[in-house]
Write an enzyme that holds these catalytic residues in place. Structure first.
Site, PDB file in Angstrom:
ATOM      1  N   ASP A  43      21.191  36.069 -56.434  1.00  0.00           N
ATOM      2  CA  ASP A  43      19.991  35.198 -55.951  1.00  0.00           C
ATOM      3  C   ASP A  43      19.174  34.232 -57.033  1.00  0.00           C
ATOM      4  O   ASP A  43      18.726  35.193 -58.076  1.00  0.00           O
ATOM      5  CB  ASP A  43      19.311  36.208 -55.060  1.00  0.00           C
ATOM      6  CG  ASP A  43      18.023  35.301 -54.390  1.00  0.00           C
ATOM      7  OD1 ASP A  43      18.225  34.649 -53.211  1.00  0.00           O
ATOM      8  OD2 ASP A  43      16.969  35.200 -55.006  1.00  0.00           O
ATOM      9  N   TYR A  48      12.674  29.258 -60.307  1.00  0.00           N
ATOM     10  CA  TYR A  48      12.899  30.401 -61.390  1.00  0.00           C
ATOM     11  C   TYR A  48      13.278  29.871 -62.898  1.00  0.00           C
ATOM     12  O   TYR A  48      12.916  30.601 -63.785  1.00  0.00           O
ATOM     13  CB  TYR A  48      14.012  31.370 -61.085  1.00  0.00           C
ATOM     14  CG  TYR A  48      13.558  32.138 -59.592  1.00  0.00           C
ATOM     15  CD1 TYR A  48      12.405  31.897 -58.914  1.00  0.00           C
ATOM     16  CD2 TYR A  48      14.707  32.841 -59.050  1.00  0.00           C
ATOM     17  CE1 TYR A  48      12.358  32.585 -57.442  1.00  0.00           C
ATOM     18  CE2 TYR A  48      14.451  33.474 -57.665  1.00  0.00           C
ATOM     19  CZ  TYR A  48      13.152  33.223 -57.201  1.00  0.00           C
ATOM     20  OH  TYR A  48      13.193  33.770 -55.826  1.00  0.00           O
ATOM     21  N   LYS A  73      17.465  27.745 -54.187  1.00  0.00           N
ATOM     22  CA  LYS A  73      16.496  27.468 -53.051  1.00  0.00           C
ATOM     23  C   LYS A  73      15.753  26.222 -53.535  1.00  0.00           C
ATOM     24  O   LYS A  73      15.716  25.737 -54.693  1.00  0.00           O
ATOM     25  CB  LYS A  73      15.419  28.554 -53.259  1.00  0.00           C
ATOM     26  CG  LYS A  73      15.845  30.086 -52.997  1.00  0.00           C
ATOM     27  CD  LYS A  73      14.772  30.862 -52.890  1.00  0.00           C
ATOM     28  CE  LYS A  73      15.296  32.349 -53.059  1.00  0.00           C
ATOM     29  NZ  LYS A  73      15.813  32.765 -54.282  1.00  0.00           N
ATOM     30  N   HIS A 106      12.539  27.377 -49.870  1.00  0.00           N
ATOM     31  CA  HIS A 106      11.780  28.349 -50.465  1.00  0.00           C
ATOM     32  C   HIS A 106      10.461  28.816 -49.912  1.00  0.00           C
ATOM     33  O   HIS A 106      10.251  29.811 -49.769  1.00  0.00           O
ATOM     34  CB  HIS A 106      11.696  27.975 -52.037  1.00  0.00           C
ATOM     35  CG  HIS A 106      11.463  29.224 -53.135  1.00  0.00           C
ATOM     36  ND1 HIS A 106      11.841  29.307 -54.343  1.00  0.00           N
ATOM     37  CD2 HIS A 106      10.889  30.636 -52.620  1.00  0.00           C
ATOM     38  CE1 HIS A 106      11.628  30.280 -54.793  1.00  0.00           C
ATOM     39  NE2 HIS A 106      11.021  31.384 -53.870  1.00  0.00           N
TER      40      HIS A 106
END
Length: 311
Positions: A43, A48, A73, A106
């Site tokens: 994931d 990120y 996402k 997200h």
């Protein structure tokens, strides 16, 4: 064999996934380690900053791409329907992949269009008036391209979900939410089950991450030290952390622990087992309705209005 769950698309999602939030520089090796240990569910997310590291780790591991379930996402600055397909392509380019198995919205909030991840106006998020229904409709079109094999959402409350289902032609395959024995959300997860939407838990260890601070005062500071979990673990020769993961798996959910330590990476995979109904009842009593991850203050809209753990 690792446990897998069937999505409403017919595809299978592994019960235990490997989370790659934070520590961007260490994620490539961590992903290699996770895949070597037996994880087949990774994931990541645009925000990120770990998509490139995930892609490199997958290649370096030697595990065939088709054996791995990859989630990424859509970030808040790409909610305009015209930006959704290019945003996915950016993620695929960084991952070095032709498709993702799951593409999630997200957060249900739209920010100013552009490349800036955290656009500000007068010190606050620069908002765009874009309905999540319109963003999701653009995500539905991605399925025809084959670049996303399934779509879903993250961090929505019940009213968001009801609106989406009512106004879309394809139900989300997955909803990724904060969920752990201190924030159990039984009514909400039952609603998803009735509607054929799979639940994935992020932060399955509650406040394990220092970023969330110590909200669990008046008891153990960390969920994984909760005496009930530790005691249950002894029967199964497991740790409190592994029991916290098994609590999610036993409900038919997927869980996303993260770690960069090889020993913990391997240990978390051992959370893939079922707890007895009696043990599940004991854990039910631990529900503090304690939410650690609520970005309402800094993201420009109030989240989780109708859910447990509204802070």
């Amino acid at each position: 064999m690792p446990t897998k769950w069937k999505l409403n698309t017919g595809a299978e999602i592994p019960a235990i996934g490997f989370g790659t939030w934070q520590d961007e520089g260490e994620q490539e090796d961590a992903v290699v380690e996770a895949l070597k240990a037996g994880y087949r569910h990774i994931d990541t997310a645009r925000v990120y900053g770990t998509e490139k590291a995930v892609g490199k780790g997958v290649k370096k591991s030697g595990v065939p791409r088709e054996e791995i379930f990859i989630t990424t996402k859509l970030w808040n600055n790409k909610h305009h329907p015209d930006d959704v397909a290019p945003a996915l392509q950016q993620s695929l380019d960084d991952l070095g992949m032709d498709y993702v198995d799951l593409y999630l919205m997200h957060w249900p909030v739209a920010w100013k269009r552009g490349e800036e991840l955290f656009p500000k106006k007068d010190g606050k998020p620069a908002m765009e008036n874009i309905d999540i229904v319109d963003t999701y409709a653009a995500m539905e079109k991605l399925l025809k391209t084959g670049k996303a094999r399934a779509i879903g959402v993250s961090n929505c409350d019940k009213s968001d979900m009801e609106r989406l289902i009512k106004n879309s032609s394809i139900a989300p395959a997955v909803h990724q939410i904060e969920c752990h024995p201190w924030l159990q959300q039984h009514d909400f997860t039952a609603w998803h089950r009735e509607n054929g939407i799979h639940i994935t838990h992020y932060s399955p260890f509650g406040n394990q991450n220092n970023l969330y601070g110590e909200k669990g005062k008046g008891g153990p500071k960390k969920l994984i030290d909760e005496p009930v979990l530790v005691e249950i673990g002894k029967q199964y020769h497991k740790t409190g952390a592994q029991v916290a993961l098994a609590w999610g798996v036993s409900q038919g959910h997927s869980v996303l622990p993260k770690s960069k330590t090889p020993m913990r990476i391997r240990a978390n995979l051992q959370g893939d087992f079922k707890l007895s109904p009696e043990d599940m009842k004991k854990i039910e009593k631990l529900n503090k309705k304690l939410r650690f991850n609520d970005s309402s203050d800094e993201f420009g809209r109030v989240f989780f209005n109708d859910l447990e753990g509204k802070t």
